[in-house]
Design an enzyme around this catalytic site. Structure first.
Site, PDB file in Angstrom:
ATOM      1  N   THR A 212      55.268  66.410  30.077  1.00 48.99           N
ATOM      2  CA  THR A 212      54.310  66.385  28.977  1.00 48.99           C
ATOM      3  C   THR A 212      54.963  66.712  27.647  1.00 48.99           C
ATOM      4  O   THR A 212      54.418  66.402  26.583  1.00 48.99           O
ATOM      5  CB  THR A 212      53.162  67.372  29.273  1.00 48.99           C
TER       6      THR A 212
ATOM      7  N   LYS B 215      55.765  71.632  42.612  1.00 46.14           N
ATOM      8  CA  LYS B 215      54.690  71.037  41.822  1.00 46.14           C
ATOM      9  C   LYS B 215      54.410  69.685  42.451  1.00 46.14           C
ATOM     10  O   LYS B 215      55.229  68.770  42.395  1.00 46.14           O
ATOM     11  CB  LYS B 215      55.101  70.887  40.359  1.00 46.14           C
TER      12      LYS B 215
ATOM     13  N   TYR C  86      59.734  69.354  41.955  1.00 44.39           N
ATOM     14  CA  TYR C  86      58.702  68.604  41.216  1.00 44.39           C
ATOM     15  C   TYR C  86      58.636  67.203  41.794  1.00 44.39           C
ATOM     16  O   TYR C  86      59.569  66.420  41.653  1.00 44.39           O
ATOM     17  CB  TYR C  86      59.063  68.602  39.727  1.00 44.39           C
TER      18      TYR C  86
END
Length: 291
Positions: free
Chosen positions: A44, A161, A132
């Site tokens: 992000t 994640k 991740y």
């Protein structure tokens, strides 16, 4: 313990430069609104569009400003093993609490390749590692079997994640990994379902604009306050959808701009939100009383 609502922080730009005044405003926004932890240089944050000197300055600035007031996770993963090790050692040197290491993108490794990649990193660093998994971005999925194998073999691989959207895979990890291995939701739409499967928190895009509400949802899930959690989950459905109406972080930066927290600039090849979608985001923010 690794748990709670971690915001996947955006990087504010102004005239194509990092806007440190806005960054300070964002950091304070999260310090004052119950965000449980901070992820710097994640997806992000448009990390792929940042130069190395920009990354270093952002980390130094944010680490100093936060001053250990909340746990910090730094995204260190690349598709280059040696660069990822160097980035992870730097996160360790800076005093980050966790390193978030994405599966190597573009190269499409096998499961054994993924195991050996993370094994090599884990043996070179001491900082706790959070895997991740985001196959929609990387074109590779790290299976539950590989995740569990890594969790069992390396004490400093402490969590994942999970942004695969696969609740069966999430459930298998929770079932088979060591009890202290943590699954974090990597997809806001599935925060509550993943928590119901045994997850311990989220790395959230929506938390950029609704930090306190996301904190309350995750806290309610952790304490098994099911009615409150469901109420919050349903209230967040619209904003979770809107924050991915186009490629993230375009919508969330547009929203933060409407809230007066940043200039909503993104770097090419990302581009401004379409006008028809701006109207939808604005309506959503008004409904949530954010503007």
């Amino acid at each position: 313990m690794l748990q709670g609502s971690y915001v996947a922080l955006i990087t504010p730009f102004k005239h194509n430069e990092v806007d440190y005044n806005a960054l300070e405003k964002l950091l304070d926004f999260h310090l004052h609104n119950n965000t449980d932890g901070m992820v710097l240089l994640g997806t992000t944050a448009e990390t792929a569009s940042l130069a190395n000197d920009e990354k270093e300055r952002i980390l130094a600035y944010a680490m100093k400003h936060l001053d250990h007031k909340m746990p910090i996770m730094i995204g260190t993963g690349t598709y280059n093993l040696h660069q990822t090790i160097a980035n992870t050692l730097r996160a360790q040197e800076l005093g980050a609490d966790y390193a978030l290491i994405v599966t190597p993108y573009y190269v499409k490794p096998t499961q054994e390749g993924l195991y050996q990649y993370y094994k090599t990193i884990a043996e070179k660093v001491q900082i706790p590692i959070v895997l991740y998994n985001v196959p929609g971005r990387t074109s590779v999925n790290i299976t539950s079997e590989t995740t569990v194998r890594l969790a069992r073999d390396f004490k400093n691989i402490v969590g994942i994640k999970e942004a695969s959207g696969n609740l069966v895979q999430v459930s298998e990890i929770v079932r088979d990994a060591p009890k202290d291995f943590v699954v974090l939701s990597g997809e806001d739409a599935l925060n509550m379902p993943i928590m119901a499967c045994g997850g311990k928190g989220t790395v959230s895009v929506t938390a950029n604009i609704l930090p306190d509400m996301m904190h309350k949802l995750i806290t309610a899930c952790l304490h098994h306050h099911d009615e409150e959690a469901l109420k919050l989950h349903l209230e967040l459905v619209l904003m979770n959808q809107l924050m991915f109406i186009e490629t993230s972080p375009i919508p969330v930066k547009t929203a933060l701009g409407m809230m007066g927290l940043i200039t909503p600039d993104v770097r090419l090849p990302l581009y401004s939100l379409k006008d028809e979608n701006k109207g939808k985001v604005e309506a959503g923010l008004k409904k949530m009383k954010l503007i």
